[in-house]
Design an enzyme around this catalytic site. Structure first.
Site, mmCIF file in Angstrom:
data_model
loop_
_atom_site.group_PDB
_atom_site.id
_atom_site.type_symbol
_atom_site.label_atom_id
_atom_site.label_comp_id
_atom_site.label_asym_id
_atom_site.label_seq_id
_atom_site.Cartn_x
_atom_site.Cartn_y
_atom_site.Cartn_z
ATOM 1 N N SER A 1 -9.973 -1.172 7.043
ATOM 2 C CA SER A 1 -9.347 -0.695 5.301
ATOM 3 C C SER A 1 -8.746 -1.833 4.792
ATOM 4 C CB SER A 1 -8.679 0.227 6.248
ATOM 5 O OG SER A 1 -9.403 1.300 5.183
ATOM 6 N N LYS B 1 0.730 -1.340 -0.009
ATOM 7 C CA LYS B 1 -0.069 0.335 0.266
ATOM 8 C C LYS B 1 0.919 1.984 0.265
ATOM 9 C CE LYS B 1 -3.579 1.400 2.550
ATOM 10 N NZ LYS B 1 -4.247 1.482 3.602
ATOM 11 N N SER C 1 -9.847 0.966 2.414
ATOM 12 C CA SER C 1 -8.866 1.940 1.247
ATOM 13 C C SER C 1 -7.654 1.875 1.606
ATOM 14 C CB SER C 1 -8.155 3.476 2.951
ATOM 15 O OG SER C 1 -7.347 2.848 3.988
#
Ligand code: GLN
Length: 478
Positions: A173, A74, A149
């Site tokens: 997330s 990420k 997310s």
């Protein structure tokens, strides 16, 4: 092995094939690198999973135990010399001088950095639509969101553009995008993975973890990314992470809280959830009702606490120290305000304002203080529930993947996406999402949560259920 065959292997299988000399680490890396690069080249026609893709594998090749298996990371994990923007314009041009502990541990264990993945700005969002890099598309249906997310990580793994990925979970997330993309996502016990080098959102909640195709892959990543780190005072040492091998659930007591599985959960999701519970019973588990009376207040508390921490963490983006600086300002204050005006997106601005308000003199007790008390009540609810059950099961998300744009105009509707995942975040306990079926042709996630430090039991139960559910659907390969 053909390139198509290579990307069908799970990460654990790929590592084993490299170890046996049946697959060259370089070939494995290149198969994925080419696929990831073509997603970038496809622009608006692709899934938009990546913010950066490596040009070549690192110099090390295959090294035990992870054998050069490519890893997608990420965007908010700092990697030395690699663009790391946490999905935000305000970090444009920022090249960290150091690497996050989670990433360096995995590289030390032999993983090869493949790509950085798209995400909601500073991890604030549930749809990956709050990204300076544009939205990610769900590989099951490109008109739908992948969740957020960690949407880029989830979509990349689901689409076979990466064998596995890491993300972060503050209120859901990792678990929610894993559910919406039909893969496995694990949020470990708070502190199990060092936060050092993770661009912060809400430090008392942020926790890194794996997004993978299988529970075994999640265990393997957790084993090598977790551990006490002197650079993060809140980090702690888990008991050694075992690779799961359970086939039965005899003697396991699973509690189902009505508060997180009844009203508000869409019918198709509830149906798959109920079927998964029946499977658990067939495997020998005892499934019973349990109560989490304060769980319905979790979202309200979270949306005071997380913005409060965010407003403090994001104060550092002032145009002086990192990334973007607005040009043409007449004085320092104007430079600060213009940089923050231009650099932050609307959701981040909303949270900074909410958080600053909640922390302001005169309101602190009414908002922040009360939300902290609710947080304690929620942790106590879980502690009480775990006196009579081993694990708690809920749907991961109340709905399947929604359409792009469907919730952007309504922040509260977006916030509801994390209704079932936020309580565990507030309590700091581990929780995993595994795919448990399809509704409207889209994946449904089953969430299992356990007491702090129960990762091995959680992974074992998830593994046994994964085998029994035998979810073998996948999106069309791109
Ligand atoms: N969707 C939640 C939020 O917007 C949770 C995000 C997260 O876990 N990082 O805050």
């Amino acid at each position: 092995m053909s390139a198509a065959g290579v990307v069908e292997l799970t990460a654990s299988e790929a590592a084993a094939a490299v170890e046996r000399g049946e697959l060259a680490a370089g070939e494995l890396f290149e198969s994925y690198r080419a696929r990831a690069a073509s997603d970038v080249q496809a622009g608006a026609d692709g899934l938009n999973c990546f913010t950066w893709v490596a040009e070549a594998a690192g110099p090390d090749g295959a090294r035990a135990p992870l054998q050069g298996v490519p890893l997608a990371v990420k965007d908010l994990f700092c990697v030395a010399g690699v663009p790391s923007q946490a999905g935000s314009r305000i970090l444009e041009g920022y090249l960290p001088p150091y690497t996050a502990t989670a990433v360096s541990r995995l590289s030390d264990a032999g993983a090869a950095l493949l790509a950085k993945t798209n995400q909601d700005e500073f991890a604030m969002g549930s749809s990956n639509e709050n990204s300076a890099f544009g939205p990610v598309r769900n590989p099951w249906d490109r008109e739908r969101v992948p969740g957020g997310s960690s949407g880029g990580s989830a979509a990349a793994v689901a689409a076979g553009l990466a064998p596995w990925a890491i993300g972060t979970d503050t209120g859901g997330s990792i678990r929610q995008p894993a559910a919406l993309c039909g893969i496995v996502g694990l949020k470990p016990t708070y502190g199990a993975v060092s936060r050092y080098g993770m661009i912060a959102f809400a430090s008392s909640l942020d926790q890194a973890g794996p997004l993978t195709r299988t529970v075994a892959d999640a265990a393997l990543l957790l084993r090598h990314m977790s551990g006490r780190d002197p650079c993060d005072a809140t980090s702690l040492q888990l008991a050694p992470v075992e690779l799961p091998d359970a086939e039965r659930l005899d003697g396991l007591r699973i509690g189902v809280p009505e508060e997180l599985s009844g009203e508000g959960v869409e019918a198709g999701v509830r149906e798959q959830f109920t079927r998964a519970l029946a499977r658990a019973q067939e495997l020998g588990a005892a499934v019973e009702a349990t109560a989490l009376p304060h769980a319905p207040h979790a979202l309200s508390a979270y949306y005071v606490l997380a913005p409060a921490e965010c407003s403090s963490n994001l104060a550092r983006y002032d145009g002086v120290r990192y990334g973007l600086r607005a040009q043409g300002a007449e004085d320092l204050l104007q430079m600060y305000t213009r940089t923050r005006h231009d650099g932050f997106g609307p959701e981040v601005k909303r949270r900074v304002m909410l958080g600053t308000y909640a922390l302001s003199a005169g309101y602190y007790e009414a908002f922040y203080g009360r939300a902290q008390k609710v947080r304690t009540k929620i942790a106590e609810d879980f502690a009480r529930a775990f006196e009579s059950v081993d694990l708690i099961a809920t749907p991961t998300s109340p709905t399947v993947a929604f359409k792009l744009g469907e919730r952007t105009a309504e922040p509260l509707a977006m916030y509801m996406s994390d209704y079932c995942t936020v309580p565990m975040s507030l309590a700091g306990i581990p929780a995993i999402s595994i795919p448990c079926g399809l509704s409207q042709g889209l994946p449904v996630g089953l969430q299992l949560a356990g007491p702090a430090f129960s990762e091995n039991r959680l992974l074992d139960a998830a593994h046994a259920l994964e085998r029994a559910i035998a979810f073998d659907a996948s999106p069309a390969r791109v």
